[in-house]
Write a protein that holds these residues in place. Sequence first.
Motif, PDB file in Angstrom:
ATOM      1  N   ALA A  81       0.838  -1.207   0.000  1.00 20.86           N
ATOM      2  CA  ALA A  81       0.000   0.000   0.000  1.00 20.86           C
ATOM      3  C   ALA A  81       0.869   1.251   0.000  1.00 20.86           C
ATOM      4  N   THR A  82       1.925   1.233   0.815  1.00 20.30           N
ATOM      5  CA  THR A  82       2.809   2.402   0.871  1.00 20.30           C
ATOM      6  C   THR A  82       3.493   2.629  -0.472  1.00 20.30           C
ATOM      7  N   LEU A  83       4.019   1.556  -1.057  1.00 17.93           N
ATOM      8  CA  LEU A  83       4.674   1.705  -2.363  1.00 17.93           C
ATOM      9  C   LEU A  83       3.671   2.211  -3.402  1.00 17.93           C
ATOM     10  N   GLY A  84       2.429   1.738  -3.310  1.00 21.36           N
ATOM     11  CA  GLY A  84       1.406   2.193  -4.254  1.00 21.36           C
ATOM     12  C   GLY A  84       1.162   3.685  -4.142  1.00 21.36           C
ATOM     13  N   VAL A  85       1.051   4.187  -2.892  1.00 16.03           N
ATOM     14  CA  VAL A  85       0.767   5.606  -2.695  1.00 16.03           C
ATOM     15  C   VAL A  85       1.910   6.487  -3.185  1.00 16.03           C
ATOM     16  N   ILE A  86       3.157   6.018  -3.003  1.00 14.33           N
ATOM     17  CA  ILE A  86       4.263   6.905  -3.370  1.00 14.33           C
ATOM     18  C   ILE A  86       4.676   6.779  -4.843  1.00 14.33           C
ATOM     19  N   SER A  87       4.250   5.702  -5.523  1.00 16.03           N
ATOM     20  CA  SER A  87       4.695   5.511  -6.914  1.00 16.03           C
ATOM     21  C   SER A  87       4.333   6.672  -7.846  1.00 16.03           C
ATOM     22  N   PRO A  88       3.064   7.143  -7.862  1.00 12.65           N
ATOM     23  CA  PRO A  88       2.748   8.228  -8.795  1.00 12.65           C
ATOM     24  C   PRO A  88       3.591   9.467  -8.533  1.00 12.65           C
ATOM     25  N   SER A  89       3.827   9.783  -7.243  1.00 18.09           N
ATOM     26  CA  SER A  89       4.660  10.944  -6.917  1.00 18.09           C
ATOM     27  C   SER A  89       6.025  10.807  -7.548  1.00 18.09           C
ATOM     28  N   ILE A  90       6.629   9.629  -7.354  1.00 19.92           N
ATOM     29  CA  ILE A  90       7.985   9.443  -7.860  1.00 19.92           C
ATOM     30  C   ILE A  90       8.007   9.627  -9.378  1.00 19.92           C
ATOM     31  N   ILE A  91       7.044   8.999 -10.063  1.00 20.91           N
ATOM     32  CA  ILE A  91       7.027   9.086 -11.533  1.00 20.91           C
ATOM     33  C   ILE A  91       6.797  10.532 -11.989  1.00 20.91           C
ATOM     34  N   ILE A  92       5.758  11.158 -11.425  1.00 18.08           N
ATOM     35  CA  ILE A  92       5.373  12.486 -11.915  1.00 18.08           C
ATOM     36  C   ILE A  92       6.414  13.544 -11.557  1.00 18.08           C
ATOM     37  N   ILE A  93       6.879  13.526 -10.315  1.00 16.41           N
ATOM     38  CA  ILE A  93       7.852  14.556  -9.911  1.00 16.41           C
ATOM     39  C   ILE A  93       9.164  14.390 -10.656  1.00 16.41           C
ATOM     40  N   LEU A  94       9.592  13.150 -10.863  1.00 15.65           N
ATOM     41  CA  LEU A  94      10.836  12.962 -11.617  1.00 15.65           C
ATOM     42  C   LEU A  94      10.675  13.471 -13.044  1.00 15.65           C
ATOM     43  N   LEU A  95       9.507  13.222 -13.655  1.00 12.88           N
ATOM     44  CA  LEU A  95       9.253  13.742 -15.004  1.00 12.88           C
ATOM     45  C   LEU A  95       9.317  15.260 -15.012  1.00 12.88           C
ATOM     46  N   ILE A  96       8.651  15.859 -14.024  1.00 10.58           N
ATOM     47  CA  ILE A  96       8.625  17.322 -13.968  1.00 10.58           C
ATOM     48  C   ILE A  96      10.027  17.864 -13.734  1.00 10.58           C
ATOM     49  N   ALA A  97      10.710  17.282 -12.756  1.00 11.56           N
ATOM     50  CA  ALA A  97      12.034  17.794 -12.407  1.00 11.56           C
ATOM     51  C   ALA A  97      12.999  17.639 -13.579  1.00 11.56           C
ATOM     52  N   ALA A  98      12.882  16.519 -14.304  1.00 12.55           N
ATOM     53  CA  ALA A  98      13.845  16.263 -15.364  1.00 12.55           C
ATOM     54  C   ALA A  98      13.482  17.002 -16.652  1.00 12.55           C
ATOM     55  N   LEU A  99      12.173  17.134 -16.937  1.00 16.70           N
ATOM     56  CA  LEU A  99      11.803  17.626 -18.262  1.00 16.70           C
ATOM     57  C   LEU A  99      10.886  18.839 -18.279  1.00 16.70           C
ATOM     58  N   LEU A 100       9.963  18.885 -17.333  1.00 20.51           N
ATOM     59  CA  LEU A 100       8.825  19.773 -17.540  1.00 20.51           C
ATOM     60  C   LEU A 100       8.772  20.996 -16.633  1.00 20.51           C
ATOM     61  N   GLU A 101       9.814  21.224 -15.847  1.00 17.71           N
ATOM     62  CA  GLU A 101       9.710  22.297 -14.860  1.00 17.71           C
ATOM     63  C   GLU A 101       9.290  23.609 -15.507  1.00 17.71           C
ATOM     64  N   LYS A 102       9.779  23.843 -16.739  1.00 19.66           N
ATOM     65  CA  LYS A 102       9.487  25.132 -17.381  1.00 19.66           C
ATOM     66  C   LYS A 102       8.025  25.250 -17.828  1.00 19.66           C
ATOM     67  N   TYR A 103       7.352  24.094 -17.995  1.00 21.84           N
ATOM     68  CA  TYR A 103       5.953  24.172 -18.423  1.00 21.84           C
ATOM     69  C   TYR A 103       4.988  24.438 -17.268  1.00 21.84           C
ATOM     70  N   MET A 104       5.515  24.363 -16.051  1.00 22.68           N
ATOM     71  CA  MET A 104       4.610  24.490 -14.906  1.00 22.68           C
ATOM     72  C   MET A 104       3.992  25.881 -14.813  1.00 22.68           C
TER      73      MET A 104
END
Lengths: 182, 172
Positions: A81-104
């Motif tokens: 359950a814990t891994l499930g809750v944190i998975s989307p954060s890890i995926i989305i934030i890493l995407l934003i941090a690596a690629l999309l910060e400027k689109y925010m």
Amino acid sequence: MMTGLWQIYTLFFKMGLFTFGGGYAMLPLLKHEVVEKNKWASEEELLNYYSIGQCTPGIIAVNAASFIGYKRRGLSGLITATLGVISPSIIIILLIAALLEKYMDNTYLQWAFGGIRISVIALIVDTVWKMWKSGMQNIRDYVTFVIVGLLLVFFRLSAVLIVILAAAGALLPFPPREGKKP
Amino acid sequence: MIYLVLCWEFFKIGLFAIGGGLVTVPFLFDLAEKYKWFTTAELADMIAISQSTPGPIGINMATFAGYKVGGIYGGIAATLSEVLPAMIIIFMICKILDKWAENPYISRILQGIRPAVLALILYAGWDIAKISLTDYKNAGLFTALLLAMHFYPKSPIFYILLAAGAGIVFHI
């Protein structure tokens, strides 16, 4: 009844994906998916998990997820359950941090987030409205609610302190517990 | 070894930040000062983004901060380290509750805390309302959403997506 680990993972992945803001924002989702749809826990249990999750270390959303996971499948359910809750954060934030910060700063995105924030407030108010019956059962509960409300508004006491005070208050012999519903 | 330091620091945050995601913010400011991993201005941006993107804010911030320090693996390592203490503690509490749930004092305490938690939840909504419900347009959308979700209960996800659309249409 055993619940599959994959089922636990996907449900909490969904909870993580649609939580915007703090752990309280997850409560409406948990109530809908965990209590109403899957009947993995009762409303009272969910409130218990939040009470304990408040005053134990860690993120409230993760703490609540851990409790529900444990209830369904023990330790492996808790971890899943814990891994499930944190998975989307890890995926989305890493995407934003690596690629999309400027689109925010995009205007449309900001408008969408503005709308989402308002829905989060509405969902929170609606959840309290719906949980009113299971949380407020006698005159004692109303007294507690009012006192806590005043303490929060006027003194901004921390959640930890509130929960500890409420726990101590619960052991007092008055007002009587078996009161009639006001 | 930067990853070890990163894991240790986030393990400590997970252990000492009691009361939810925003409580981790002061700890992150300490990290900015102690290690110069990121500036306080960067941290402010990270908090803003973490607040508006999907996922509990405390987790989002851990991933973000970890990424700044050690790239993708840093993000994953920081997040896992932050949730580890809570998992251990909740596991112990579950074990204790299994044994003691029937204890009259425990159940009295749990029942007595419930109204306090309802007040805390409502107050969390009030905190967001103070910065979001700033004009009649926003208040109108709030009222419409609240009545809709109360009298036509659907999945919260439906209403979150609906509100995102409304935000774009009405320029919230």
